[in-house]
Design an enzyme around this catalytic site. Structure first.
Site, PDB file in Angstrom:
ATOM      1  N   HIS A   6      54.953  37.079  45.992  1.00  0.00           N
ATOM      2  CA  HIS A   6      53.837  38.027  46.035  1.00  0.00           C
ATOM      3  C   HIS A   6      53.468  38.350  47.473  1.00  0.00           C
ATOM      4  CE1 HIS A   6      50.049  39.924  44.886  1.00  0.00           C
ATOM      5  NE2 HIS A   6      49.495  39.271  45.868  1.00  0.00           N
TER       6      HIS A   6
ATOM      7  N   LYS B 105      45.509  36.087  38.986  1.00  0.00           N
ATOM      8  CA  LYS B 105      46.565  36.954  38.425  1.00  0.00           C
ATOM      9  C   LYS B 105      47.929  36.279  38.534  1.00  0.00           C
ATOM     10  CE  LYS B 105      44.706  40.130  40.990  1.00  0.00           C
ATOM     11  NZ  LYS B 105      44.118  41.232  41.728  1.00  0.00           N
TER      12      LYS B 105
ATOM     13  N   ASP C 106      38.724  39.552  36.583  1.00  0.00           N
ATOM     14  CA  ASP C 106      38.958  39.953  37.973  1.00  0.00           C
ATOM     15  C   ASP C 106      38.830  41.471  38.133  1.00  0.00           C
ATOM     16  OD1 ASP C 106      39.913  39.720  40.776  1.00  0.00           O
ATOM     17  OD2 ASP C 106      41.592  40.850  39.970  1.00  0.00           O
TER      18      ASP C 106
ATOM     19  N   ARG D 274      32.799  44.165  43.471  1.00  0.00           N
ATOM     20  CA  ARG D 274      32.911  43.763  44.880  1.00  0.00           C
ATOM     21  C   ARG D 274      33.148  44.981  45.755  1.00  0.00           C
ATOM     22  NH1 ARG D 274      37.804  40.052  44.763  1.00  0.00           N
ATOM     23  NH2 ARG D 274      37.560  40.023  47.017  1.00  0.00           N
TER      24      ARG D 274
ATOM     25  N   SER E  95      40.763  35.976  43.250  1.00  0.00           N
ATOM     26  CA  SER E  95      41.223  37.238  42.670  1.00  0.00           C
ATOM     27  C   SER E  95      42.758  37.274  42.624  1.00  0.00           C
ATOM     28  CB  SER E  95      40.678  38.396  43.515  1.00  0.00           C
ATOM     29  OG  SER E  95      41.299  39.602  43.183  1.00  0.00           O
TER      30      SER E  95
END
Ligand code: URA
Length: 434
Positions: free
Chosen positions: A82, A187, A161, A168, A183
């Site tokens: 990621h 995921k 989220d 946010r 956050s």
């Protein structure tokens, strides 16, 4: 238990319990906590912070707020990679095939692009026929058959989220390390892999602009992932200029293919090899990252990585002939060069500005609903440190709309700085966090 007490507790800098965090996330997900109370808690968290353990609890609660993908029917150690998001980052398209060619199953759930950062799913959809929407069983069978599949992140992953991020975004509470960590990691943990390799981008084209901030975020994510029982590694890499030479969907896929042919830019090639090496190591296919590196280098040189890319494209309904004929990609009808106004050395190529120019050419989205022009974007001709002669092409814009290409040009031209003195190339690898 009630929200008032939880807000008050955090406002006073106290540590929230698992029950309080679970209560907040569960009731907020059900729409039972009004946005004004959730916002007040977010602001209290922003000022008073979260401990790492509170962050773990928040991550875990958000993970459980949606579907948790079960990848147990895929044999082997599943490794996810990621990137925290950057400009021109197409490494997933190179790293996935290289790691899969070494026997690491890659079951990747990827997002779409928003703002100046691109999304892997959008990029892959520039390949004619390529699908990114599959039922879970189909996805798993693809990974078992091909070794690699990429699907769009479903709306049901970490649903809390999504709601919380939207809040946010409008309450100036995005850049809190505990909130960012929970956050991203909620995921990732919901996506079901056994090990996670993070590429934390650092520089003005990234979420975290300084090395200190990026390193801190990397450490937090690694710690939270480990607490959740995952094998974790984080890289911190440069995003002060775009990665590689292309920004834009089809353009980036073509660059990824060129890289798999071992004809890509040095920075993309080196980063992809290092990331893939760690994936092979995390997937227990190599005893060390160094051995992993030798293995992926071999897959690059032998063409096995490119062959795996073709299998992956075909598996998802796309035309694998794109690797041989780039005319099969959507083509832009307009192009416009950006020329150097003076001779010297490239001092900076502002990644954020180039990302914004690419977005305005049609390659990105300002709002979730925006349609993309998959052929649009920017091809850079220079990188920081290169020498340049007045009148030389610095970059070329591609688009299908006269107004858009002009806007993109007006933005992009402000992104280049030229110095009369020689300039050192920025260091791509900054840190590895184990
Ligand atoms: N990316 C995310 O998914 N969440 C954040 O909070 C920041 C970046």
């Amino acid at each position: 238990m009630n929200m008032y007490d939880i807000i008050l507790k955090k406002r006073e800098g106290e540590i929230l319990s698992k029950e309080e965090i679970d209560f907040f996330i569960e009731d907020f997900s059900k729409g039972q906590i009004p946005d004004y109370q959730a916002s007040a808690l977010l602001m209290a968290i922003f000022f008073k912070g979260l401990t790492k353990y509170e962050t773990f609890l928040l991550t875990d609660a958000m993970k459980r707020s949606g579907d948790v993908i079960d990848l147990s029917k895929i044999a082997g150690i599943k490794v996810d990679k990621h990137s925290t998001g950057g400009v021109g980052d197409k490494t997933t398209l190179i790293v996935g095939p290289l790691a899969a060619a070494c026997g690491v199953p890659v079951a990747k759930m990827s997002g779409r692009g928003l703002g100046f950062t691109g999304g892997t799913v959008d990029k892959m959809e520039s390949i004619p026929g390529f699908r990114t929407s599959f039922e879970a069983a189909e996805f798993i069978s693809l990974v078992n058959r091909v070794g690699l599949a990429v699907i769009g992140q479903t709306a049901h992953i970490a649903t809390a989220d999504k709601k919380l991020y939207a809040l946010r975004d409008v309450t100036a509470t995005v850049d809190s390390i505990g909130l960012i960590t929970s956050s991203i990691m909620s995921k990732k943990l919901a996506s079901g892999s056994d090990a996670i390799l993070l590429d934390v981008k650092c520089g003005n084209g990234a979420f975290m602009e300084t090395l200190e901030e990026a390193t801190e975020l990397g450490k937090w994510m690694v710690d939270i992932g480990k607490t959740a029982g995952k094998n974790m590694v984080a890289f911190v890499t440069d995003m002060s200029q775009p990665l590689g030479l292309t920004v834009g969907n089809a353009l980036e896929v073509i660059e990824a293919i060129e890289t798999l042919k071992n004809e890509g830019p040095t920075d993309i090639t080196e980063l992809s090899l290092k990331l893939a090496a760690y994936m092979v190591f995390l997937g227990h296919r190599a005893k060390s990252p160094e051995e992993g590196y030798e293995m992926v280098l071999d897959k690059l040189h032998s063409g096995a990585g490119l062959e795996k890319f073709r299998e992956f494209v075909e598996g998802q309904g796309g035309n694998p002939e794109v690797t041989k004929d780039y005319a099969l990609f959507p083509q832009a009808s307009l192009s416009k060069h950006i020329l150097a106004l003076e001779s010297g050395f490239i001092k900076s190529i502002d990644a954020r500005v180039i990302g914004s120019a690419s977005l305005h050419s049609g390659a990105g989205r300002e709002k979730k609903e925006d349609l993309l022009d998959l052929s649009a974007g920017i091809i850079l001709n220079k990188k920081v440190g290169d020498s340049v002669v007045k009148g030389e092409v610095l970059a070329t814009l591609a688009a299908n709309d006269q107004a858009k290409i002009q806007t993109a040009y007006d933005i992009a031209i402000t992104g280049f700085a030229i110095s009369s003195e020689s300039v050192e190339k920025p260091m791509l690898f900054k840190k590895i966090i184990l």
